[in-house]
Write a protein that holds these residues in place. Structure first.
Motif, mmCIF file in Angstrom:
data_model
loop_
_atom_site.group_PDB
_atom_site.id
_atom_site.type_symbol
_atom_site.label_atom_id
_atom_site.label_comp_id
_atom_site.label_asym_id
_atom_site.label_seq_id
_atom_site.Cartn_x
_atom_site.Cartn_y
_atom_site.Cartn_z
ATOM 1 N N ARG A 230 0.834 -1.199 0.000
ATOM 2 C CA ARG A 230 0.000 0.000 0.000
ATOM 3 C C ARG A 230 0.870 1.252 0.000
ATOM 4 O O ARG A 230 1.845 1.346 0.730
ATOM 5 C CB ARG A 230 -0.946 0.006 1.200
ATOM 6 N N THR A 264 -5.648 9.072 -0.255
ATOM 7 C CA THR A 264 -6.409 7.865 -0.560
ATOM 8 C C THR A 264 -5.429 6.760 -0.959
ATOM 9 O O THR A 264 -4.956 6.736 -2.100
ATOM 10 C CB THR A 264 -7.410 8.087 -1.709
ATOM 11 N N ARG A 266 -3.591 3.380 -2.214
ATOM 12 C CA ARG A 266 -3.824 2.360 -3.252
ATOM 13 C C ARG A 266 -2.741 1.303 -3.111
ATOM 14 O O ARG A 266 -1.671 1.562 -2.578
ATOM 15 C CB ARG A 266 -3.712 2.971 -4.652
ATOM 16 N N THR A 267 -3.011 0.122 -3.646
ATOM 17 C CA THR A 267 -1.950 -0.877 -3.684
ATOM 18 C C THR A 267 -1.136 -0.698 -4.960
ATOM 19 O O THR A 267 -1.606 -0.106 -5.945
ATOM 20 C CB THR A 267 -2.499 -2.308 -3.639
ATOM 21 N N ASP A 270 -3.017 -2.224 -7.701
ATOM 22 C CA ASP A 270 -4.057 -1.322 -8.219
ATOM 23 C C ASP A 270 -3.467 -0.363 -9.249
ATOM 24 O O ASP A 270 -4.061 -0.116 -10.304
ATOM 25 C CB ASP A 270 -4.656 -0.486 -7.076
#
Length: 332
Positions: A230, A264, A266-267, A270
């Motif tokens: 992440r 926000t 994200r991986t 992603d």
């Protein structure tokens, strides 16, 4: 306000220069970079540029995590020595305001919670776990697999590579300069910056640029571990705006640090999938491979920057990626 901008020809520096041109309080931006023949390790060059300057925005640095131990002298020379020479020159010329490009890498691993022991900071991940596909860090107390949490600016520092160590050294040098001169330092700890103009095809490029480089060349991006790492991706124009806001800080004798992030998480998987979809390229390949120096999760708390700087990211992830990929495809 007259501002000296080091690293003005770099990826982030170019965007900062453009942003500062639209700031009413900034009447002049003085570029200082290798392309204009200015090295921040050159005290004579700085002595020519600093008279009449009110603030310095210091972006010049050797970036990336480093390829191997042989990179250590180059990182120390550019980042540590360069910053020391700059600070000494600022003291000579009475410049008392500094905005410093720092980085999330000063934290090492991010923040984690253990179901039994609450908030903990893990040590380096064990190679036997990585080889077995156990990628999340373990609790130093009970060995349980940890749950990632957000990290704030008061977290302990734990740099784990050449770049990270030198970025933390920059913060320490700047804090000492502030105490001795009564100067103000605002250290902006950038998280994963992306956007148009991001350098590609070098060992020091960021993950977004590496993935996009593969895709525009028709190759599938290769994702380490399980793709679940992440991160917090922040658009370069938001980073530039944070620098403009930081010029308004006035806390004499102190260094204040802020996470500059999108807010926000994200991986990495992603990100790879979103870039593949945006370019129409091949789907990413999750390799299960790993690098011992990598951290698993690092997710920022942007609350302090919002509260004290008035900074929140404005470029939505989807919009930023669309612009990023369009620019890269047109340039290829």
């Amino acid at each position: 306000m007259r501002v000296l901008l080091t690293g003005s020809a770099g990826f982030i520096g170019r965007h900062i220069a453009e942003t500062l041109e639209g700031v009413t309080a900034v009447r002049d931006v003085v570029p200082a970079d290798l392309r204009t023949g200015v090295d921040v390790r050159d005290a004579d060059a700085l002595d020519r540029l600093l008279p009449g300057v009110d603030a310095v925005v210091h972006q010049a640095a050797k970036v990336g995590l480093g390829v191997d131990v042989a990179d250590l002298p180059a990182y120390a020379s550019a980042n540590v020595c360069g910053t020391a020479v700059l600070l000494a020159a600022m003291a000579r010329h009475g410049v008392r305001r500094l905005v410093l490009a720092s980085s999330m890498v000063v934290y090492g691993e991010g923040a984690y919670d253990c179901p039994a022991h609450g908030p903990v900071r893990p040590g380096p991940r064990r190679e036997e776990d990585l080889a077995a596909g156990v990628f999340d860090p373990r609790c130093p107390c009970c060995d349980a697999v940890l749950v990632p949490a957000v990290i704030a600016e008061d977290a302990p520092m734990d740099p784990r590579n050449a770049y990270a160590t030198t970025k933390l050294a920059q913060e320490h040098l700047a804090a000492g300069w502030a105490r001795e001169t009564g100067g103000t330092v605002t250290a902006l700890r950038y998280h994963n910056v992306y956007g148009p103009g991001m350098p590609r095809d070098t060992p020091y490029a960021g993950v977004a640029a590496i993935f996009l480089s593969e895709l525009v060349n028709g190759r599938a991006p290769r994702v380490f571990e399980d793709g679940g790492q992440r991160r917090d991706f922040v658009h370069v124009r938001d980073v530039a705006r944070a620098n403009a806001l930081a010029l308004e800080e006035d806390r004499p004798g102190a260094l204040t640090a802020y996470n500059i992030a999108g807010g926000t998480p994200r991986t990495v998987g992603d990100l790879a999938r979103a870039l593949a979809a945006a370019t129409g390229g091949p789907a990413p390949v999750v390799t299960g491979g790993y690098r011992l120096g990598d951290v698993r999760h690092i997710v920022a708390s942007p609350a302090k920057a919002a509260r004290e700087l008035g900074f929140t990211a404005q470029v939505a992830f989807e919009d930023g990626l669309r612009e990023f990929t369009t620019a890269a495809v047109m340039a290829s």
